[in-house]
Enzyme design. Structure first.
Site, short mmCIF file in Angstrom:
data_model
loop_
_atom_site.label_atom_id
_atom_site.label_comp_id
_atom_site.label_asym_id
_atom_site.label_seq_id
_atom_site.Cartn_x
_atom_site.Cartn_y
_atom_site.Cartn_z
N ARG A 8 0.83 -1.21 0.00
CA ARG A 8 0.00 0.00 0.00
C ARG A 8 0.87 1.26 0.00
NH1 ARG A 8 -5.04 1.13 -1.37
NH2 ARG A 8 -5.30 -1.08 -0.82
N HIS A 13 -5.13 -3.92 4.70
CA HIS A 13 -5.09 -2.79 3.76
C HIS A 13 -3.65 -2.36 3.49
CE1 HIS A 13 -6.09 1.38 2.30
NE2 HIS A 13 -6.97 0.65 1.64
N CYS A 14 -2.83 -2.39 4.51
CA CYS A 14 -1.42 -1.99 4.36
C CYS A 14 -0.67 -2.87 3.36
CB CYS A 14 -0.70 -2.07 5.71
SG CYS A 14 -1.42 -1.08 7.02
N LEU A 15 -1.10 -4.13 3.24
CA LEU A 15 -0.40 -5.09 2.39
C LEU A 15 -0.76 -4.97 0.91
CD1 LEU A 15 -0.90 -8.27 4.59
CD2 LEU A 15 1.21 -6.96 4.35
#
Length: 359
Positions: free
Chosen positions: A95, A347-349
């Site tokens: 992300r 979400h960060c990934l």
């Protein structure tokens, strides 16, 4: 001509995807003493995503692709929905290291434009040379145009540093972010840039006309204030935001302040936002570290919404609230009690690739 003046814009995450990009985890230091289960969390994320759309996966090298595919097969992933690319990364948080992918439906031949923001590992870590090349690798993989956003300040042209987790948009002209991340002297990404400078950049590159600034990130956030742990658009005019009900918790006052700011904020058309409150899980710690566990770090895909859960009493509450926000998508919990030790979640990934409609 700026990208916005050419008709490019950043679509909302719930708009149709062609694929979701992920980077296979390879840095064991990101999950010290907990790396072994992480590959199976990834395999489950990929299994769920492939029921909804393609997954495009960066794997450290060509030799590892077969081994990764074997892991995915054991978890019953439909490999016909997975495209693997031999691209090395320092970390798996795509992300932030990946590009912002813009679309333009005003062109006769609809196309992508990828924004290659400078990535400097959240102005915190020294090793990011591979991650800063990820955007160009993705552009090469899909044959897309790519540009590096720059700004002229004090007579010098420099690349702009920005992570995808620092912004969230409704696709209509409004953007959410935090002053803690983009304007603080702590982990300063662009120390010479002002609030006005950032808003102009968002207007020029993302076609954003309204920026909503919240003050605070959550405690334990390694990025110092990313919005995707705090508040997210779930439709054009609705924002879901995390709140803490325990007055003794370190997050209580910060999240209450954010809530009040959102209740007074307006979208690009001057309308007050519809604000939906989402609970926080109880404080998650490993050793002496407070972890940035938040239900707001969900990922919206074409048919599903992947939601991090933490073996917490509020898991069910959060899932039900999100189900009401996304009645046309299946809400799928992903146990993130190990994943969050890496100081990020689903979400960060991930980084979505929006669908371009053929001319």
């Amino acid at each position: 001509m700026t990208p916005a003046k050419q008709g490019f814009f950043m679509p909302a995450e719930w708009q149709a995807h062609e694929a979701t990009w992920l980077a296979w985890p390879s840095n064991e230091e990101d999950w010290p003493d907990k790396f072994a289960p992480i590959i199976w969390v990834y395999a489950e994320i990929i299994r769920v995503l492939t029921t909804s759309e393609r997954v495009r996966l960066l794997v450290p090298n060509q030799a590892m692709i077969k081994a990764v595919e074997t892991i995915l097969q054991r978890n019953h992933v439909d490999l016909s929905q997975v495209d693997s690319y031999p691209v090395a990364t320092n970390r798996a948080w795509l992300r932030d290291s990946g590009p912002t992918i813009l679309i333009n439906h005003n062109l006769e031949a609809h196309a992508y434009l990828l924004l290659d923001w400078h990535f400097n590992a959240w102005a915190k870590y020294a090793d990011y040379d591979k991650d800063d090349k990820v955007a160009s690798a993705i552009a090469d993989s899909i044959g897309a145009q790519i540009i590096q956003p720059t700004v002229v300040k004090q007579g010098k042209t420099t690349r702009v540093t920005l992570e995808g987790g620092a912004i969230d948009v409704n696709g209509k002209g409004t953007l959410l972010t935090t002053t803690e991340c983009l304007l603080s002297k702590t982990q300063a990404r662009n120390p010479l840039l002002t609030r006005d400078d950032m808003e102009q950049l968002f207007a020029d590159y993302l076609a954003v006309s309204q920026v909503i600034w919240l003050d605070h990130g959550i405690v334990g956030d390694d990025t110092h204030g990313h919005i995707d742990d705090i508040a997210r658009f779930v439709n054009d005019n609705t924002v879901i935001t995390v709140v803490e009900t325990d007055r003794r918790d370190e997050n209580y006052a910060k999240l209450q302040a954010n809530l009040q700011q959102l209740k007074q904020a307006k979208d690009q058309d001057g309308k007050l936002l519809n604000v939906v409150e989402l609970p926080m899980p109880s404080a998650r710690r490993f050793d002496d570290t407070r972890l940035p566990a938040s239900y707001a770090n969900f990922l919206i895909a074409n048919k599903v919404v992947l939601v991090p859960t933490f073996n917490d009493a509020n898991d069910r509450v959060a899932l039900n609230i999100l189900a009401a926000c996304f009645p046309d998508r299946a809400i799928v919990p992903i146990n993130s009690t190990d994943l969050i030790w890496g100081l990020g979640a689903i979400h960060c990934l991930s980084q979505q690739q929006p669908l371009v409609i053929d001319a």
